[in-house]
Design a protein around this motif. Sequence first.
Motif, PDB file in Angstrom:
ATOM      1  N   PRO A   5      10.811  -0.954   3.710  1.00 41.90           N
ATOM      2  CA  PRO A   5      10.428   0.146   3.017  1.00 41.90           C
ATOM      3  C   PRO A   5       9.473   1.146   3.852  1.00 41.90           C
ATOM      4  O   PRO A   5       9.653   2.498   4.121  1.00 41.90           O
ATOM      5  CB  PRO A   5       9.733  -0.057   1.948  1.00 41.90           C
ATOM      6  CG  PRO A   5      10.518  -1.432   1.388  1.00 41.90           C
ATOM      7  CD  PRO A   5      10.849  -2.004   2.708  1.00 41.90           C
ATOM      8  N   ASP A   6       8.459   0.347   4.817  1.00 43.45           N
ATOM      9  CA  ASP A   6       7.701   1.004   5.538  1.00 43.45           C
ATOM     10  C   ASP A   6       8.209   1.813   6.824  1.00 43.45           C
ATOM     11  O   ASP A   6       7.677   2.510   7.478  1.00 43.45           O
ATOM     12  CB  ASP A   6       6.536   0.213   5.987  1.00 43.45           C
ATOM     13  CG  ASP A   6       6.983  -0.848   6.846  1.00 43.45           C
ATOM     14  OD1 ASP A   6       8.268  -1.164   7.258  1.00 43.45           O
ATOM     15  OD2 ASP A   6       5.996  -1.738   7.327  1.00 43.45           O
ATOM     16  N   GLN A   7       9.402   1.540   6.860  1.00 45.38           N
ATOM     17  CA  GLN A   7      10.291   2.251   8.107  1.00 45.38           C
ATOM     18  C   GLN A   7      11.190   3.511   7.478  1.00 45.38           C
ATOM     19  O   GLN A   7      11.803   4.027   8.186  1.00 45.38           O
ATOM     20  CB  GLN A   7      11.256   1.320   8.689  1.00 45.38           C
ATOM     21  CG  GLN A   7      10.289   0.516   9.578  1.00 45.38           C
ATOM     22  CD  GLN A   7      10.979  -0.640  10.562  1.00 45.38           C
ATOM     23  OE1 GLN A   7      12.364  -0.289  10.637  1.00 45.38           O
ATOM     24  NE2 GLN A   7      10.547  -1.749  10.971  1.00 45.38           N
ATOM     25  N   VAL A  13       9.784   9.267  -0.275  1.00 47.54           N
ATOM     26  CA  VAL A  13      10.979   8.218  -0.974  1.00 47.54           C
ATOM     27  C   VAL A  13      10.366   6.601  -0.239  1.00 47.54           C
ATOM     28  O   VAL A  13      10.525   5.632  -1.053  1.00 47.54           O
ATOM     29  CB  VAL A  13      12.239   8.564  -0.059  1.00 47.54           C
ATOM     30  CG1 VAL A  13      13.239   7.523   0.042  1.00 47.54           C
ATOM     31  CG2 VAL A  13      12.765   9.766  -0.413  1.00 47.54           C
ATOM     32  N   ARG A  14       9.551   6.905   0.655  1.00 49.56           N
ATOM     33  CA  ARG A  14       8.850   5.666   1.345  1.00 49.56           C
ATOM     34  C   ARG A  14       7.985   4.948   0.102  1.00 49.56           C
ATOM     35  O   ARG A  14       8.006   3.993  -0.245  1.00 49.56           O
ATOM     36  CB  ARG A  14       8.183   5.702   2.566  1.00 49.56           C
ATOM     37  CG  ARG A  14       7.590   4.209   3.076  1.00 49.56           C
ATOM     38  CD  ARG A  14       7.082   4.727   4.562  1.00 49.56           C
ATOM     39  NE  ARG A  14       6.092   5.717   4.706  1.00 49.56           N
ATOM     40  CZ  ARG A  14       6.431   6.797   5.494  1.00 49.56           C
ATOM     41  NH1 ARG A  14       7.347   7.046   6.274  1.00 49.56           N
ATOM     42  NH2 ARG A  14       5.344   7.807   5.671  1.00 49.56           N
ATOM     43  N   ALA A  15       7.115   5.867  -0.137  1.00 48.85           N
ATOM     44  CA  ALA A  15       6.248   5.322  -1.259  1.00 48.85           C
ATOM     45  C   ALA A  15       6.971   5.102  -2.739  1.00 48.85           C
ATOM     46  O   ALA A  15       6.511   4.187  -3.319  1.00 48.85           O
ATOM     47  CB  ALA A  15       5.239   6.833  -1.717  1.00 48.85           C
ATOM     48  N   PHE A  16       8.238   5.665  -3.110  1.00 52.88           N
ATOM     49  CA  PHE A  16       8.949   5.456  -4.302  1.00 52.88           C
ATOM     50  C   PHE A  16       9.534   3.989  -4.046  1.00 52.88           C
ATOM     51  O   PHE A  16       9.231   3.303  -5.161  1.00 52.88           O
ATOM     52  CB  PHE A  16      10.041   6.506  -4.193  1.00 52.88           C
ATOM     53  CG  PHE A  16      11.088   6.452  -5.337  1.00 52.88           C
ATOM     54  CD1 PHE A  16      10.877   7.132  -6.575  1.00 52.88           C
ATOM     55  CD2 PHE A  16      12.012   5.542  -5.511  1.00 52.88           C
ATOM     56  CE1 PHE A  16      11.539   6.969  -7.658  1.00 52.88           C
ATOM     57  CE2 PHE A  16      12.953   5.279  -6.439  1.00 52.88           C
ATOM     58  CZ  PHE A  16      12.952   6.255  -7.512  1.00 52.88           C
ATOM     59  N   VAL A  17      10.035   3.770  -3.007  1.00 48.63           N
ATOM     60  CA  VAL A  17      10.702   2.543  -2.886  1.00 48.63           C
ATOM     61  C   VAL A  17       9.594   1.280  -2.724  1.00 48.63           C
ATOM     62  O   VAL A  17       9.716   0.280  -3.551  1.00 48.63           O
ATOM     63  CB  VAL A  17      11.692   2.436  -1.555  1.00 48.63           C
ATOM     64  CG1 VAL A  17      11.949   0.831  -1.186  1.00 48.63           C
ATOM     65  CG2 VAL A  17      12.599   3.388  -1.677  1.00 48.63           C
ATOM     66  N   ASP A  63      16.697  -3.309  -1.840  1.00 50.56           N
ATOM     67  CA  ASP A  63      17.029  -3.620  -0.322  1.00 50.56           C
ATOM     68  C   ASP A  63      17.857  -2.553   0.446  1.00 50.56           C
ATOM     69  O   ASP A  63      18.949  -2.216   0.168  1.00 50.56           O
ATOM     70  CB  ASP A  63      17.851  -5.008  -0.161  1.00 50.56           C
ATOM     71  CG  ASP A  63      16.889  -6.033  -0.556  1.00 50.56           C
ATOM     72  OD1 ASP A  63      15.505  -6.044  -0.348  1.00 50.56           O
ATOM     73  OD2 ASP A  63      17.167  -7.028  -1.152  1.00 50.56           O
ATOM     74  N   VAL A  64      16.955  -1.489   0.817  1.00 47.82           N
ATOM     75  CA  VAL A  64      17.880  -0.241   1.612  1.00 47.82           C
ATOM     76  C   VAL A  64      18.765  -0.725   2.805  1.00 47.82           C
ATOM     77  O   VAL A  64      18.220  -1.352   3.705  1.00 47.82           O
ATOM     78  CB  VAL A  64      16.716   0.504   2.055  1.00 47.82           C
ATOM     79  CG1 VAL A  64      17.274   1.861   2.524  1.00 47.82           C
ATOM     80  CG2 VAL A  64      15.882   1.105   0.986  1.00 47.82           C
TER      81      VAL A  64
END
Length: 107
Positions: A5-7, A13-17, A63-64
């Motif tokens: 997520p930090d990438q 979207v990063r904060a959401f995930v 899991d993106v």
Amino acid sequence: MSIPPDQLTEPAVRAFVTALNAGDRQAFAATLTPGATMSDDGSDRELTRWTDREIFGSGGHMDVESQTRDGLGLVAEFRNDTWGSMRTAWRFTVDGGKVARFETGQA
């Protein structure tokens, strides 16, 4: 292989995930604009009820696998205790640095 997520390139979207995966309702709510909306498999849903059922009440986790060039679209393996694991697509509308709408469904 999943993308941490930090990438993720889009900060909202990063904060959401990140908040979703942490099971942190307060941090998750902070990623949304007032009056944010969502849909699941093409049908609009009441956001609070949906997130309570699909994420926070059932151990939801993403899991993106991939993200679009603009960072507003994801394909992720989403799992929860109710439905198990499924490949899902997510599309985000961001306004003022927060998620105003998200749409999800099977990929």
